[in-house]
Design a protein around this motif. Structure first.
Motif, mmCIF file in Angstrom:
data_model
loop_
_atom_site.group_PDB
_atom_site.id
_atom_site.type_symbol
_atom_site.label_atom_id
_atom_site.label_comp_id
_atom_site.label_asym_id
_atom_site.label_seq_id
_atom_site.Cartn_x
_atom_site.Cartn_y
_atom_site.Cartn_z
ATOM 1 N N LYS A 84 6.388 1.136 -11.767
ATOM 2 C CA LYS A 84 7.285 0.241 -11.022
ATOM 3 C C LYS A 84 6.663 -1.110 -10.682
ATOM 4 N N TYR A 85 5.403 -1.317 -11.092
ATOM 5 C CA TYR A 85 4.700 -2.561 -10.771
ATOM 6 C C TYR A 85 4.581 -3.470 -11.986
ATOM 7 N N ASP A 86 4.686 -4.777 -11.735
ATOM 8 C CA ASP A 86 4.509 -5.783 -12.788
ATOM 9 C C ASP A 86 3.081 -6.310 -12.817
ATOM 10 N N VAL A 87 2.517 -6.490 -11.617
ATOM 11 C CA VAL A 87 1.190 -7.079 -11.462
ATOM 12 C C VAL A 87 0.290 -6.078 -10.746
ATOM 13 N N ILE A 88 -0.877 -5.840 -11.335
ATOM 14 C CA ILE A 88 -1.856 -4.934 -10.742
ATOM 15 C C ILE A 88 -3.121 -5.738 -10.440
ATOM 16 N N PHE A 89 -3.464 -5.844 -9.186
ATOM 17 C CA PHE A 89 -4.727 -6.435 -8.769
ATOM 18 C C PHE A 89 -5.749 -5.300 -8.734
ATOM 19 N N ILE A 90 -6.903 -5.515 -9.326
ATOM 20 C CA ILE A 90 -7.963 -4.507 -9.317
ATOM 21 C C ILE A 90 -9.167 -5.121 -8.614
ATOM 22 N N GLY A 91 -9.535 -4.520 -7.482
ATOM 23 C CA GLY A 91 -10.600 -5.069 -6.655
ATOM 24 C C GLY A 91 -11.800 -4.154 -6.550
ATOM 25 N N SER A 92 -12.975 -4.786 -6.573
ATOM 26 C CA SER A 92 -14.195 -4.002 -6.628
ATOM 27 C C SER A 92 -15.389 -4.763 -6.081
ATOM 28 N N PRO A 93 -16.279 -4.061 -5.388
ATOM 29 C CA PRO A 93 -17.609 -4.621 -5.194
ATOM 30 C C PRO A 93 -18.368 -4.463 -6.518
#
Length: 170
Positions: A84-93
């Protein structure tokens, strides 16, 4: 555009500009919350079933061993559908030049085909390291935008930086 932030973040003892400091909320989580405010994004925090040590030096040794053994640690919960998502932000140290292995566990389970991915990291000198290349290997069929590297010691003042990065890339 419906957006989701998938991130790993660790509080407890952390490294800031040459010093070890105890923090209540991890740097990547702070950045993820800014993205939520800016985009109205949903959040999914990736959490290792057995938490890393609260002690920074012990934690980095645990992470180093996971990397050496190419482990996929078990998670407390899993996200199995991002359709259901268009944009996926992937965050990481940055742990030893890449994302912590729990993120690999989660990301390798997902179908990123036709998704826009916005990678971001928090660090104390490593920048994006190998994160974008590692995401490229995992997220076949995705459109991967320019990544953003945020200095962890500056993350609390990074909302405008994050907003500009989003506006420049979406």
């Amino acid at each position: 555009m419906k957006s989701l932030v998938i991130y790993f973040s660790r509080a407890d003892e952390n490294y800031f500009g040459g010093k070890l400091i105890n923090i209540d909320k991890g740097n990547t989580e702070i950045a993820a919350e800014f993205i939520k405010e800016i985009m109205g994004a949903d959040l999914f925090k990736v959490e290792r079933k057995n938490d890393y040590s609260k002690n920074y030096m012990a934690c980095i040794e645990e992470a180093k061993l996971e990397l050496k053994n190419n482990e996929r640690p078990e998670l407390k919960k899993y996200l199995d559908d991002i359709s259901k998502y268009d944009v996926i932000f992937i965050g990481s140290p940055i742990y030893w030049g890449t994302m912590p292995k729990p993120l690999f566990t989660e990301l390798e389970m997902l179908d990123f085909n036709n998704k826009i991915i916005m990678p971001f990291t928090t660090h104390e000198g490593s920048g994006l390291a190998n994160v974008v290349n590692d995401i490229r290997k995992i997220a076949e069929g995705a459109i991967i935008k320019n990544g953003l590297a945020i200095l962890g010691s500056d993350v609390k003042n990074s909302k405008r930086l994050i907003e500009n990065w989003i506006n420049d890339n979406l």
